[in-house]
Design an enzyme around this catalytic site. Structure first.
Site, PDB file in Angstrom:
ATOM      1  N   CYS A 183      64.125 144.515 114.622  1.00  9.67           N
ATOM      2  CA  CYS A 183      64.992 144.474 115.814  1.00  9.67           C
ATOM      3  C   CYS A 183      64.458 145.401 116.905  1.00  9.67           C
ATOM      4  O   CYS A 183      64.619 146.617 116.832  1.00  9.67           O
ATOM      5  CB  CYS A 183      66.415 144.869 115.420  1.00  9.67           C
TER       6      CYS A 183
ATOM      7  N   CYS B  52      67.069 147.387 118.815  1.00  8.69           N
ATOM      8  CA  CYS B  52      67.610 148.527 118.051  1.00  8.69           C
ATOM      9  C   CYS B  52      66.605 149.682 117.995  1.00  8.69           C
ATOM     10  O   CYS B  52      66.972 150.836 118.161  1.00  8.69           O
ATOM     11  CB  CYS B  52      67.934 148.131 116.613  1.00  8.69           C
ATOM     12  N   ASP B  53      65.355 149.383 117.715  1.00  4.57           N
ATOM     13  CA  ASP B  53      64.386 150.435 117.375  1.00  4.57           C
ATOM     14  C   ASP B  53      63.263 150.639 118.389  1.00  4.57           C
ATOM     15  O   ASP B  53      62.442 151.546 118.220  1.00  4.57           O
ATOM     16  CB  ASP B  53      63.749 150.108 116.004  1.00  4.57           C
TER      17      ASP B  53
END
Ligand code: NAP
Length: 302
Positions: free
Chosen positions: A131, A134-135
């Site tokens: 993701c 997300c990261d």
């Protein structure tokens, strides 16, 4: 007999539990793994509103669980193997027991498709991610590789190109599956390059991801690509196996339900990643959970 039986204790399922239990309904949430779903395995949740310094996925999951239990939701550790959803009385059959309910919220989630290479699982959170939203921020000014040739891979690569020093998108074929406008935008990015006709063959790294070995699909020729981060965007697999034959799924296996989370069966709602939608994030999952709980309450009142 529960008022609401929720399958899946990720952010969508646990939010539905918080809302439904807080409104006085008798609620159970079944989870086959650990409460929190995919988020429980996420190192740091940085883009969820309200946590200025971020929160670890484990801590966030624990808080959700405690909050649901505080309002009286019952957490059931069980793997549901089949469901009977039609009619007024619904049931779910698990390994540990059978559950009866007047309404059901399906929140089983979707898992990213894995490369299936040795070491992959150990590298998650240590340089390997499924993701970018997300990261991606952990790779500011660093080198990233994205695997995949669909819309997600391109969106991830474009997102990362604004953060990372360099992005290399690797796709196994010479033609992309992604939409033309995304491909055009990617070609305009100076720090984004594309490597076509290669598939990942092996992962390298001792304390985390360090390099990927790529193999030319036709000739078998191999090349090593070192980077700080590897983003795998090769599709997702919704956890809807138990619904086969019971409900209509789209071609990719997702449940067709609108923003009101209502499915084709009265009293059955779909929340979170299991629902066909464009953005799969914790923020959209909790939103679905709240809507599904409210819809279930309205259905039960009627
Ligand atoms: P996808 O369209 O299924 O694409 C997956 C990509 O990964 C494909 O290019 C595929 O290669 C590749 N792939 C699959 N297995 C692989 C493996 N084992 N090794 C290497 N490569 C592999 O998945 P997605 O990009 O996540 O998109 C899913 C759905 O969401 C699509 O319908 C997409 O349109 C939609 N979506 C839309 C948007 C948007 O509209 N903005 C954004 C994101 C997603 P092949 O091409 O060779 O099969």
């Amino acid at each position: 007999m529960y008022d609401v039986f929720i399958i899946g204790a990720g952010p969508a399922g646990l939010t539905a539990a918080i809302y439904a239990a807080r409104s006085g309904l008798r609620v159970a949430v079944a989870e086959k793994q650990v409460p929190g779903g995919q988020i429980a395995y996420t190192h740091q949740l940085e883009n969820y509103p309200g946590f200025a310094r971020g929160i670890s996925g484990g801590e966030f999951s624990q808080q959700l669980r405690e909050q649901a239990e505080r309002f009286g939701a019952e957490l059931v550790s069980d793997e549901i193997g089949s469901v009977c959803l039609k009619g007024e009385q619904k049931s779910a059959q698990g390994r540990a027991g059978n559950y009866q309910a007047r309404s059901v919220i399906l929140a089983m989630g979707a898992a990213p498709r894995k490369l299936g290479l040795a070491g992959e699982e150990e590298m998650v959170g240590s340089g390997l991610s499924y993701c970018a939203t997300c990261d991606g921020a952990f790779f500011r000014g660093r080198d990233a590789v994205v695997i995949g040739g669909g819309d997600t891979a391109f969106e991830d690569a474009l997102y990362l190109a604004d953060i990372a020093k360099s992005v290399t998108l690797v796709h196994r074929r010479n033609e992309f599956r992604a939409q033309e406008y995304l491909i055009r935008k990617a070609k305009e990015k100076k720090n984004l390059s594309m490597l076509l006709g290669y598939r990942p063959a092996a992962l390298e790294g001792t304390l985390g991801f360090e390099a990927v070995t790529l193999e030319q699909a036709e000739t078998g020729e191999q090349k090593r690509l070192a980077a700080d981060g590897l983003f795998v965007a090769i599709g997702r697999i919704p956890d809807t196996g138990i619904l086969q034959g019971e409900m209509t799924l789209d071609a990719a296996g997702y449940l067709q339900a609108g923003e009101d989370t209502k499915t084709e069966i009265a009293g059955v709602f779909a929340a979170g990643d299991v629902r066909a939608k464009s953005l799969r994030q914790v923020a959209t999952a909790v939103s679905d959970g709240a809507v599904a709980a409210e819809q279930a309450r309205e259905y039960l009142m009627r």
